[in-house]
Motif scaffolding. Structure first.
Motif, PDB file in Angstrom:
ATOM      1  N   GLU A  45     -33.972  17.440 -21.312  1.00 42.55           N
ATOM      2  CA  GLU A  45     -32.818  16.712 -21.844  1.00 42.55           C
ATOM      3  C   GLU A  45     -31.525  17.522 -21.680  1.00 42.55           C
ATOM      4  N   CYS A 150     -36.316  12.307 -25.392  1.00 40.03           N
ATOM      5  CA  CYS A 150     -36.586  13.125 -26.587  1.00 40.03           C
ATOM      6  C   CYS A 150     -36.875  12.288 -27.835  1.00 40.03           C
ATOM      7  N   ASN A 174     -36.963  16.369 -22.659  1.00 39.97           N
ATOM      8  CA  ASN A 174     -36.785  16.857 -24.027  1.00 39.97           C
ATOM      9  C   ASN A 174     -35.874  18.064 -24.112  1.00 39.97           C
ATOM     10  N   SER A 176     -36.213  19.945 -27.236  1.00 45.44           N
ATOM     11  CA  SER A 176     -36.858  20.025 -28.542  1.00 45.44           C
ATOM     12  C   SER A 176     -37.002  21.483 -28.962  1.00 45.44           C
ATOM     13  N   ARG A 186     -45.333  17.087 -31.979  1.00 45.44           N
ATOM     14  CA  ARG A 186     -45.010  16.527 -30.662  1.00 45.44           C
ATOM     15  C   ARG A 186     -46.257  15.923 -30.003  1.00 45.44           C
ATOM     16  N   ASN A 205     -39.881  19.843 -21.431  1.00 44.38           N
ATOM     17  CA  ASN A 205     -39.019  20.456 -22.450  1.00 44.38           C
ATOM     18  C   ASN A 205     -38.225  21.610 -21.845  1.00 44.38           C
TER      19      ASN A 205
END
Length: 556
Positions: A45, A150, A174, A176, A186, A205
């Protein structure tokens, strides 16, 4: 032959705001993925800007640079290499989205916006982004990819909508951040979304540190029943290829390596190392300096610093006073020897005498108290800041969450500094981590094998050594009791009655509660530190400094 896809999972470590650097990370990972014959590379992300960009995304000049960097990457995909699924803030129709952009064939092919914007804990996305509509699947080479960003995985509606609109797999970029216990949540959510939609799921991630946050990576692929088919390592940058075949009207991923998740102590320790490493390196410091007292907090802080940066970038300083024990001098020296750091010694005795002389006309009719003790701590802070200013090393503070909770720290003294790796660790966890690190050294750390501190540092009663025969327990309850009460008050927001039911003394609970609230003004002035728990001071837990509720509680 049935259709096939090779999808690369690229977990990388962007720097917030460094758009050219982050774009080059994408180019680097795309080249690696091309060598793996990937068709598509999926990034985390907001990998183009780093996460979280906070109010930086409000700047029109920043937004224009983002668009230029993304457009340049899109043009480069005309070379026939892998397509890219990148994350970036994106302007559209007068709105600013947290977006995923599919780049291929020399252009921006598809754009999807995040639907659910988190607005709790460390997340303030509603402040800077607009929520997008429920996303439609992306078209890629005749296939339908269900991209949800996410937080969208944490709700049923986005995955359900994508499935109803013909998505053939779910892809979840993500950002995160790590906290204790979050990896399990998760996995539970990913499993739920896969089972509900009967679609396989790709989760990518970020890794690395950004101010107080540490991102742990551990990207994975699950089948439509939630079984993990691939899992990448945590905490390190990587690109792995996953191979997919369309058979019997569904995509199947060829199983591969599933790397075990690290245990809780290792995860916490790696978060501290990564958080400090990237704070120092991304901000351009040549190293760190810290006071080494011979106590457990400074010993653990020094160990984390050496594991993150290497011993040559860590300067330790012993600053004895007339109350410093021979044992503390010996222990500090042994910690420095075990870690291989340079150790300097500067006595604060002359500073204590000078301040005593200067203040004597005003203090002559008073009794010595914590004022004189705080002068010692502030003398040390002054010396360490002088070294930081002169040589450029960032000052690393060594206070823990137990102390910061109840104000057992000195403003402009031991709270001086730029970063605190123990900020979100209760004292009981500090003890456990020291025992763990003395017996474990995970791969990739720059410190020594074997013990990093003598056992005596762990075993002896903690003391600030600001007066004769002082221990922390002169002012505080035993740390196991204190930490249990603080966990109830801070992490769990439990009531007085709940904690009494657990067996704690009501007067002690009220005292700790009052100290906790009174110390808010100190915590507002404390340096940042890596987030470990779900309720870290600062971004997670925000209380008013002027607060009369505690007085009501203390009155019963």
């Amino acid at each position: 032959m049935p259709p096939t896809l090779t999808i690369a999972l690229a977990q990388n470590n962007p720097t917030v705001g460094a758009l050219d650097v982050n774009a080059d990370l994408v180019r680097r990972d795309r080249a690696t993925a091309a060598d793996l014959n990937a068709d598509l590379v999926v990034f985390g992300e907001l990998n183009m800007t780093g996460y979280p960009p906070e109010d930086l995304v409000r700047k029109p000049a920043f937004q224009r640079r983002i668009e230029a960097e993304v457009s340049a990457l899109a043009r480069e995909t005309a070379d026939g290499g892998p397509a890219l699924l990148v994350g970036a803030p994106w302007r559209s129709g007068g709105k600013l989205w947290n977006a995923a952009l599919l780049l291929g064939d020399g252009r921006i092919m598809e754009i999807r916006a995040k639907h659910h914007l988190p607005n709790y804990g460390v997340f303030d996305e509603m402040r800077v982004f607009d929520a997008g509509p429920l996303p439609e699947p992306m078209n890629f080479r005749g296939r339908r990819l269900g991209v949800m960003i996410c937080e969208d995985m944490w709700y049923q509606d986005v995955a359900r909508h994508l499935a109803l609109q013909g998505a053939e797999m779910l892809i979840v970029p993500n950002g995160s951040p790590f906290e204790v216990g979050k990896a399990g949540r998760r996995m539970d959510l990913a499993t739920s979304r896969a089972r509900e939609t009967e679609l396989p799921l790709i989760y990518v991630n970020l890794v690395g540190g950004q101010d107080e946050l540490a991102f742990d990576g551990a990207s994975f692929v699950s089948d439509r029943q939630g079984k993990i088919l691939r899992r990448d390592k945590g905490w390190d940058e990587s690109v792995i290829a996953t191979h997919w075949t369309y058979d019997d009207n569904r995509w199947r991923c060829t199983p591969g390596e599933v790397i075990d998740k690290p245990g809780q102590m290792e995860s916490i320790y790696r978060a501290m190392v990564v958080g400090l490493r990237d704070y120092v390196k991304k901000n351009g410091f040549p190293g760190v300096v810290l006071g080494l007292s011979g106590g457990i907090d400074s010993a653990l802080s020094a160990a984390v610093a050496v594991d993150a940066l290497g011993p040559e970038q860590v300067l330790t300083v012993m600053m004895p006073s007339p109350y410093t024990s021979t044992e503390s001098l010996e222990d500090a020296s042994e910690v420095a020897r075990l870690l291989g750091t340079r150790l300097e010694s500067i006595s604060i005795g002359p500073a204590m005498e000078a301040f005593g002389t200067m203040l004597d006309p005003l203090f002559a009719e008073t009794q010595a108290d914590t004022t004189e003790e705080n002068i010692q701590s502030r003398s040390r802070g002054l010396l360490l800041m002088a070294l930081s200013n002169k040589f450029g090393h960032m000052l690393l503070t060594t206070g823990n969450k137990s102390e910061m909770s109840v104000g057992y720290a000195t403003l402009y003294g031991d709270m001086c500094g730029g970063y605190s790796v123990l900020k979100d660790l209760y004292k009981t966890t500090v003890f456990s981590l020291c025992e763990w690190r003395n017996n474990h050294r995970p791969d990739g750390l720059l410190g020594p094998d074997g013990p990093v501190m003598p056992q005596r540092v762990i075993d002896k009663p903690p003391s600030a050594e600001l007066k004769p025969d002082q221990t922390d327990q002169d002012s505080l309850p035993p740390y196991d009791v204190l930490d249990a009460i603080l966990t109830g008050l801070v992490e769990d927001e439990r009531s007085l009655e709940d904690l009494v039911a657990d067996g704690h003394d009501p007067d002690l609970i009220k005292r700790v509660w009052r100290l906790l609230d009174l110390a808010e003004y100190k915590r507002r002035q404390a340096p940042p530190g890596v987030k470990i728990s779900a309720r870290a001071f600062g971004r997670d837990r925000r209380y008013p400094i002027t607060n009369g509720f505690t007085k009501l509680v203390s009155k019963g």
